[in-house]
Structures are given as structure tokens and as C-alpha cells.
Write a protein that holds these residues in place. Structure first.
Motif, PDB file in Angstrom:
ATOM      1  N   ASP A  78       0.826  -1.210   0.000  1.00 51.28           N
ATOM      2  CA  ASP A  78       0.000   0.000   0.000  1.00 51.28           C
ATOM      3  C   ASP A  78       0.862   1.263   0.000  1.00 51.28           C
ATOM      4  N   PHE A  79       2.070   1.190  -0.545  1.00 52.33           N
ATOM      5  CA  PHE A  79       2.997   2.321  -0.489  1.00 52.33           C
ATOM      6  C   PHE A  79       2.379   3.601  -1.048  1.00 52.33           C
ATOM      7  N   ALA A  80       1.582   3.512  -2.094  1.00 58.62           N
ATOM      8  CA  ALA A  80       1.006   4.706  -2.716  1.00 58.62           C
ATOM      9  C   ALA A  80       0.254   5.561  -1.705  1.00 58.62           C
ATOM     10  N   SER A  81      -0.351   4.933  -0.697  1.00 59.67           N
ATOM     11  CA  SER A  81      -1.077   5.684   0.329  1.00 59.67           C
ATOM     12  C   SER A  81      -0.307   5.775   1.645  1.00 59.67           C
ATOM     13  N   SER A  82       0.434   4.728   2.015  1.00 61.06           N
ATOM     14  CA  SER A  82       1.116   4.706   3.313  1.00 61.06           C
ATOM     15  C   SER A  82       2.554   5.207   3.244  1.00 61.06           C
ATOM     16  N   ARG A  83       3.197   5.083   2.076  1.00 54.76           N
ATOM     17  CA  ARG A  83       4.601   5.417   1.853  1.00 54.76           C
ATOM     18  C   ARG A  83       5.542   4.652   2.805  1.00 54.76           C
ATOM     19  N   ARG A  84       5.150   3.454   3.185  1.00 51.05           N
ATOM     20  CA  ARG A  84       5.979   2.633   4.064  1.00 51.05           C
ATOM     21  C   ARG A  84       7.046   1.889   3.262  1.00 51.05           C
ATOM     22  N   VAL A  85       8.269   1.925   3.797  1.00 50.92           N
ATOM     23  CA  VAL A  85       9.425   1.268   3.195  1.00 50.92           C
ATOM     24  C   VAL A  85      10.015   0.301   4.214  1.00 50.92           C
ATOM     25  N   TRP A  86      10.246  -0.940   3.782  1.00 46.56           N
ATOM     26  CA  TRP A  86      10.844  -1.956   4.639  1.00 46.56           C
ATOM     27  C   TRP A  86      12.316  -2.116   4.305  1.00 46.56           C
ATOM     28  N   LEU A  87      13.148  -2.227   5.337  1.00 47.98           N
ATOM     29  CA  LEU A  87      14.582  -2.408   5.176  1.00 47.98           C
ATOM     30  C   LEU A  87      15.051  -3.611   5.990  1.00 47.98           C
ATOM     31  N   SER A  88      16.091  -4.268   5.487  1.00 50.03           N
ATOM     32  CA  SER A  88      16.806  -5.261   6.288  1.00 50.03           C
ATOM     33  C   SER A  88      18.248  -4.795   6.433  1.00 50.03           C
ATOM     34  N   TYR A  89      18.831  -5.075   7.594  1.00 51.29           N
ATOM     35  CA  TYR A  89      20.186  -4.608   7.877  1.00 51.29           C
ATOM     36  C   TYR A  89      20.767  -5.437   9.014  1.00 51.29           C
ATOM     37  N   THR A  90      21.998  -5.113   9.408  1.00 46.20           N
ATOM     38  CA  THR A  90      22.694  -5.886  10.431  1.00 46.20           C
ATOM     39  C   THR A  90      23.025  -5.015  11.633  1.00 46.20           C
ATOM     40  N   GLU A  91      22.859  -5.581  12.818  1.00 46.65           N
ATOM     41  CA  GLU A  91      23.275  -4.932  14.058  1.00 46.65           C
ATOM     42  C   GLU A  91      24.226  -5.864  14.796  1.00 46.65           C
ATOM     43  N   ALA A  92      25.031  -5.310  15.707  1.00 48.50           N
ATOM     44  CA  ALA A  92      25.967  -6.121  16.487  1.00 48.50           C
ATOM     45  C   ALA A  92      26.020  -5.604  17.916  1.00 48.50           C
ATOM     46  N   ASN A  93      26.386  -6.511  18.842  1.00 47.50           N
ATOM     47  CA  ASN A  93      26.545  -6.091  20.232  1.00 47.50           C
ATOM     48  C   ASN A  93      28.002  -5.728  20.503  1.00 47.50           C
ATOM     49  N   SER A  94      28.309  -5.393  21.726  1.00 51.23           N
ATOM     50  CA  SER A  94      29.658  -4.926  22.074  1.00 51.23           C
ATOM     51  C   SER A  94      30.713  -6.029  21.944  1.00 51.23           C
ATOM     52  N   GLN A  95      30.272  -7.296  21.895  1.00 54.67           N
ATOM     53  CA  GLN A  95      31.205  -8.410  21.734  1.00 54.67           C
ATOM     54  C   GLN A  95      31.432  -8.763  20.259  1.00 54.67           C
ATOM     55  N   GLY A  96      30.791  -7.996  19.350  1.00 58.22           N
ATOM     56  CA  GLY A  96      30.973  -8.244  17.927  1.00 58.22           C
ATOM     57  C   GLY A  96      30.111  -9.357  17.379  1.00 58.22           C
ATOM     58  N   LYS A  97      29.143  -9.844  18.164  1.00 55.08           N
ATOM     59  CA  LYS A  97      28.187 -10.835  17.661  1.00 55.08           C
ATOM     60  C   LYS A  97      27.053 -10.091  16.976  1.00 55.08           C
TER      61      LYS A  97
END
Length: 378
Positions: A93-112
Motif C-alpha cells: 500500500d505504499f502509494a497511500s502509506s509510503r511505508r518502506v521496509w529495510l533489512s540490515y545488520t546490528e551487532a553487540n559490544s562483543q561483535g556478535k
């Protein structure tokens, strides 16, 4: 903005009874100087694209204005090895909601590290992503930046499909209490559908729809059958394409056509065919290192009718698989003269293919055939 057009003559490789043809392929460089671009999505105006760069930038591109400055409001990413800002898809429903989905990476302080999928609202001027929220995190954190996967796709019913890699911990792909090596299905708002196959199974994550994946790199809706198809890297060889079924086990690491990086058998492997696991619809003994994929469903180039296009990183080409129902009947290599790692491919609204090359100065390519059906009709 940077444009260059080249042409080459390519022929197909016949796998079984299928029409053999040769055609001149035209390649136009629409944009260069992209930082390892990973994914591309078309906005409803049919000319503006969103492009992710693995280092963390989301940009727009159009023929009129070229490449934008980084869009504001994108979450901070952890970009090491194969990780970073990865896939981008528009809500149905982007034409009305303009919602965009992304995937990405996060890490903790130990590098996991692990993958994250979230959604935000794109401003009308395409300059800012507002109210971004995380929807699902890959848990537990197991990765050091490898086998992240995280391709996204919507189906015709509005479900969001997410392909997560095994994070280089192969046994996790068989563990239903973990999100590594899994294909997830969510509602459009990020909630879990009541009819997911493991919703009522004790100890299993309810988001899971299928499992036994290694490193998913492509995810696409088959426009003729409505089924979700997935492509993934094997270890050393054994890249494969799968048709996703409810609750199915796609075998990794119990069943594989690849071998370990050492040259020995994958430790957990029981062979290529293992009871209770699904066979791929197509596989490669020698790995092309396949990447993003797209079905071709346009009348512009009839020669490409009923095709599935898949990028190849190691082989540095674009693979065309000719599809008959659920079978592959022909395989062809294109763009080998570009000598570029192909990261993503999408069919544009105009019937051309739009291709990203995975390089420090990556390119956006527009790919077609020298004579198209619209020109013939004209």
C-alpha cells in the motif's frame, strides 16, 4: 549522472528441449560511484528508484535528478564482511502509506551480529525516512558478519516474507527455536499470521514458515503461480533455487550438493537426498555465487518470456533460467563482458532489467535487447 551504452551478442545454452536463440543485449550505465549497492526498488511513479548501499546509505535515483544525497532517518547499521544495509522493498500500500521496509545488520559490544527488519515512512520529497521501527531481530546473535541473508518480498495476499541466513552456524538452520537459516512469514503490520505452520508447536518460533536454509541471496514471487521462490549460496558449490512450501525443511546442513571449504564433506551432511528434506528446483555443482533474482513478466522482450534472472557474484554475470511450470528448461549467461559482480536484478515497469553491480564504485545498469516488441509494434 553517468550514462554509457554498450551492446554484445549472446547465445543460450540448451539444457533440454527448448528454443535456442541468440540476441543482441544492450547495456546502459545509468549511475556509477555507488558504494557496494545491494538492492533496488521502484517507486510508483515508475521512474524513481530506491537503492541501498551496504555501508549504510539509502538513496533515490531518477533520470531527471540522478543520485540523491543519503536519505535521512535510516537506522545505523553494522557493516562488516557480508553485513550492512541490505534489502529494500515497498509495502503493497505504499502509494497511500509510503511505508518502506529495510533489512540490515546490528551487532553487540562483543561483535556478535544478527539481521534486523524494520519499516519507516518515506517523506513525499523522498529525503527522509520517518518513524522507523524495528519489527523483528534475528536471535540469538551468532554471526561475525557472514551468511546474513535477509532478502524480503511481499506476496499477492500482502504477507511479508523474510529469508534469514544461518550466520555461518550451520546447525542453527535446523533449530526451530532460532531464526537462523529460516524463511519467515509475517502480516503486513509485522504481526505473526495465525496459520503459520509452527504457531502451536512448543519451543518453535511462530514466525517460521520454512527452514533448513544456508545463505539466502534471492527471494521473489512467481507471478504465474503465486509461490515464493528462494535462491541461496551453498558452501563450496551447491548453490540452489527452491520453491518454498509450508513447514518444509530445505535440508541444510543435512542435505547439500556442496562440500566444505576445506574440500572435505560437510560434517553434518548425509548426502544430496535426505528423507524429510526438499530437493531444490535447480542447483549448481560449481557455485556461481548467486545473488538477487527476479521473474520476467513483461511483453517488451518476448525472448525473455517465462524467465527467472539471477545475479552471479563469483562468475560475474547474469543468469537467465527459462521456466516451464516448476521446471528449469534452459540456462543462459549474460553480461559476462561487464566483468562485474552482479548483486541484484529487478524487472522495471518499462520491461527492462535494472541491475546492480557489487563494487566499491558500483553501477546501476539498464539491460534490454536490441529490438523489443514495442518497437516492432510501432
Amino acid at each position: 549522472m553517468f550514462r554509457r551504452t554498450t551492446a554484445l551478442f549472446l547465445s543460450s545454452t540448451l539444457l533440454c528441449a527448448a528454443p535456442l536463440f541468440a540476441a543482441e543485449v544492450k547495456v546502459e550505465v545509468l549511475q556509477d560511484k555507488l558504494q557496494h549497492p545491494w538492492s533496488v526498488a521502484f517507486l510508483p511513479d515508475n521512474k524513481t528508484l530506491l537503492i541501498t548501499e551496504r555501508s549504510g546509505q539509502l538513496r533515490s535515483w531518477s533520470p531527471q535528478s540522478g543520485l540523491s544525497q543519503p536519505i535521512q532517518g535510516v537506522p545505523q547499521v553494522w557493516a562488516e564482511r557480508q553485513s550492512g544495509l541490505l534489502d529494500v522493498v515497498l509495502a503493497p500500500d505504499f502509494a497511500s502509506s509510503r511505508r518502506v521496509w529495510l533489512s540490515y545488520t546490528e551487532a553487540n559490544s562483543q561483535g556478535k551480529a544478527g539481521a534486523v527488519v524494520g519499516v519507516g515512512t518515506l517523506s513525499e520529497d523522498n529525503r527522509r525516512l520517518r518513524d522507523f521501527r524495528e519489527v523483528i531481530r534475528q536471535t540469538p546473535l551468532l554471526s561475525r558478519g557472514n551468511n546474513i541473508g535477509t532478502r524480503l518480498a511481499f506476496d499477492t495476499q500482502g504477507y511479508l516474507w523474510i529469508a534469514f541466513g544461518d550466520n555461518f552456524v550451520s546447525s542453527a538452520a535446523q533449530d526451530l527455536d532460532k531464526l537462523q537459516g529460516k524463511l519467515l512469514r509475517l502480516n503486513a503490520d509485522g504481526s505473526v499470521p495465525d496459520d503459520n505452520p509452527f504457531v502451536k508447536q512448543r519451543g518453535a518460533r511462530p514466525e517460521i514458515f520454512a527452514y533448513g536454509l544456508r545463505n539466502p541471496q534471492g527471494l521473489a514471487l512467481n507471478p504465474w503461480t503465486g509461490m515464493i521462490w528462494e535462491s541461496e549460496h551453498g558452501p563450496r558449490g551447491g548453490d540452489e533455487v527452491n520453491i518454498i512450501g509450508r513447514g518444509k525443511n530445505y535440508g541444510w546442513p543435512l542435505a547439500t550438493y556442496g562440500i566444505d571449504y576445506s574440500g572435505d564433506k560437510v560434517p553434518e551432511s548425509q548426502g544430496t537426498h535426505v528423507a524429510g528434506t526438499e530437493q531444490p528446483v535447480w542447483h549448481w555443482k560449481d557455485s556461481p555465487a548467486i545473488s538477487g533474482m527476479a521473474f520476467y513478466n513483461s511483453a517488451r522482450f518476448p525472448q525473455w518470456k517465462n524467465s527467472l534472472f539471477i545475479g552471479a557474484l563469483k562468475e560475474k554475470n547474469l543468469i537467465r533460467l527459462s521456466i516451464n511450470g516448476e521446471k528449469v528448461v534452459e540456462e543462459q549467461r549474460l553480461l559476462g563482458d561487464q566483468q562485474a559482480r552482479i548483486r541484484d536484478v529487478r524487472q522495471g515497469p518499462d520491461g527492462y532489467l535494472y541491475v546492480l553491480t557489487d563494487e566499491a564504485s558500483g553501477k546501476l545498469l539498464k539491460v534490454g535487447l536490441a529490438q523489443d516488441a514495442s518497437a516492432t509494434r510501432g
